[in-house]
Enzyme design. Structure first.
Site, PDB file in Angstrom:
ATOM      1  CG  HIS A 155      -1.657  -1.348   1.171  1.00 39.13           C
ATOM      2  ND1 HIS A 155      -2.771  -1.483   0.944  1.00 39.13           N
ATOM      3  CD2 HIS A 155      -1.297  -2.376   2.091  1.00 39.13           C
ATOM      4  CE1 HIS A 155      -3.348  -2.668   1.259  1.00 39.13           C
ATOM      5  NE2 HIS A 155      -2.409  -3.126   1.959  1.00 39.13           N
ATOM      6  CB  SER A 276      12.956  23.083 -14.946  1.00 40.01           C
ATOM      7  OG  SER A 276      12.000  24.240 -15.284  1.00 40.01           O
ATOM      8  CE  LYS A 282      11.125  20.429 -11.421  1.00 34.89           C
ATOM      9  NZ  LYS A 282      10.447  19.364 -10.501  1.00 34.89           N
ATOM     10  CD  GLU A 289       8.698  12.620 -15.190  1.00 34.23           C
ATOM     11  OE1 GLU A 289       7.520  13.240 -15.062  1.00 34.23           O
ATOM     12  OE2 GLU A 289       9.735  13.144 -15.146  1.00 34.23           O
TER      13      GLU A 289
END
Ligand code: ARG
Length: 461
Positions: A155, A276, A282, A289
């Site tokens: 979980h 970024s 970043k 992804e």
């Protein structure tokens, strides 16, 4: 005029030519198409349907066409519809009437089935090779981390301590099943359909086994209708590729989480991260992804081919031309994702200390404390309740279970002795789980060694 133009009174409308044509996407099967035609021509010559000289000239010219295509000297024509008729048209333009004998006893229906099987067989072998590289990388990484303790989750809540090697080996198992699925799909792809004709076979005494042998097929199809209308092998491959992507996407998701500031379990190499355009600080895990994202298109292609094939009457229907773009893109996508994923995990930095700290929090040794009491004779349900109360107490006190003093332990159970501190250490929790399949370092080392063997046993063909 079209190769099939005899019965037509008019030229095809340019719109229809464009609409009907598949050359834009089936041109990639040129090598399989030509090799298949060479085998067919040799066979026609051998059984005497055409002369040996004609067969030899066809084979020689097809070889020249192949070389010209590879040298970029051939422009395919949209109005020649597909790769099959483009190659045949070029052949006829080079050797006239002799070239016109090639398509004897053959239909584009069995020809396209042949080409697609040949093409996907090669791609399946390539993908199996890449999967094995990935599995090899996982085994190498796992070898370095059999003692790297980290929290295991259910979980997404901390559950019990495991090791990074154990976690990586879970993915190894998934990719091993994927490899098995590719090998299995390959077996049913490896069946030669030529001789099925348009749907009902042919009256010529073709030697189908000889064609299969020349092209390296293990078997030939046994029903001509099925031979031209079966695309199960495309569906099976799309399904196997979807599962590969599913596994890559689950792994990617974990790596994305693990590289977040909140987890800080791993850091991707600069070469496998991006920045970024606005936020100077970043460092984003774009590679993981994108792989997670590309999973969607592969699933989509599986659904696409299933839907194209649904309810199609026997035998060939033009709908089936729609089988190619999807499976080609699925194959391309998997071949794009695997190498970059392999490099990404091979170059990432593992933050062992953070993993260990992560394992220590969240009472991941609570089960071990309950098991400790069980070993002292307490029934498990009762020890579960005792430890539950201890966790509540620990939360109150703001400490971990292994930070209790002996007095605090005794207040909960007088069965607890000094050896509890060792029993609750992360190392013990991991070491004592030594059943087959467990995270015990020696056990995992044995699985890694076995893994290399199991992996080697999976082949295509
Ligand atoms: N381009 C076609 C395909 O991809 C080849 C088979 C065409 N057969 C036919 N009878 N029109 O399926």
């Amino acid at each position: 005029m079209k190769l099939w133009g005899g019965r037509f009174g008019k030229a095809t409308d340019a719109l229809v030519d464009d609409f009907n044509s598949s050359i834009r996407f089936d041109a990639r099967m040129y090598r399989q198409d030509i090799t298949g035609s060479m085998a067919h021509a040799r066979m026609l010559g051998r059984v005497g349907v055409i002369s040996e000289e004609d067969a030899a000239l066809i084979v020689k010219t097809l070889g020249e066409i192949l070389a010209d295509i590879e040298a970029g000297k051939v422009a395919f024509a949209i109005d020649a519809e597909d790769i099959h008729m483009n190659v045949e048209t070029i052949l006829i333009s080079r050797i006239g009437d002799v070239g016109k004998r090639l398509h004897t006893g053959r239909s584009r229906n069995d020809q396209v089935a042949l080409d697609l099987r040949m093409y996907l067989k090669e791609e399946t072998q390539d993908i199996l090779g890449l999967l094995k590289e990935l599995m090899g990388t996982l085994l190498d990484l796992a070898e370095q981390h059999t003692d790297t303790i980290m929290p295991g989750y259910t979980h997404l809540q901390k559950a019990q301590p495991i090791t990074l090697a154990h976690h990586l080996m879970a993915y190894f198992e998934m990719f091993l099943r994927d490899a098995g699925r590719l090998s299995d799909a390959y077996r049913r792809m490896d069946v030669m359909p030529l001789g099925s004709g348009a749907l009902a076979g042919t009256t010529y005494p073709l030697d189908r086994a000889y064609v299969a042998e020349q092209l390296g097929f293990a078997d030939i199809t046994h029903n001509s209708l099925d031979g031209v209308s079966d695309r199960d092998f495309v569906v099976e491959l799309a399904a196997a590729l979807s599962l590969i992507m599913m596994h890559l996407s689950r792994f990617s998701e974990e790596l994305i989480l693990w590289s977040s500031h909140e987890f800080s379990f791993v850091e991707m190499d600069d070469a496998y991260s991006t920045g970024s355009s606005i936020m100077p600080q970043k460092k984003n895990p774009d590679v993981a992804e994108l792989i997670r994202g590309k999973t969607g298109r592969v699933y989509g292609h599986l659904m696409g081919i299933l839907t194209v094939m649904k309810s199609l009457p026997l035998a060939y229907n033009k709908d089936m031309q729609e089988d190619k773009e999807g499976i080609f893109d699925a194959v391309d996508t998997v071949k794009l994702c695997l190498p970059v994923f392999i490099k990404m995990i091979a170059t990432m930095t593992v933050k062992k200390e953070n993993m260990l700290q992560g394992a220590k929090g969240g009472f991941t040794n609570a089960t071990d404390l309950a098991d400790y009491l069980v070993k002292k004779g307490v029934p498990f349900r009762e020890s579960h309740a005792i430890v539950g109360r201890m966790v509540a107490l620990a939360l109150d006190k703001g400490k971990n279970l292994d930070e209790f003093t002996m007095d605090e332990f005794h207040a909960c159970s007088d069965l607890i002795e000094e050896d509890i501190y060792d029993a609750l250490s992360m190392e013990t929790c991991v070491r004592d789980r030594k059943l087959i399949g467990g995270p015990n370092p020696e056990r995992v080392k044995a699985e890694i060694a076995q893994g290399r063997k199991r992996m080697g046993e999976i082949t295509c063909g």
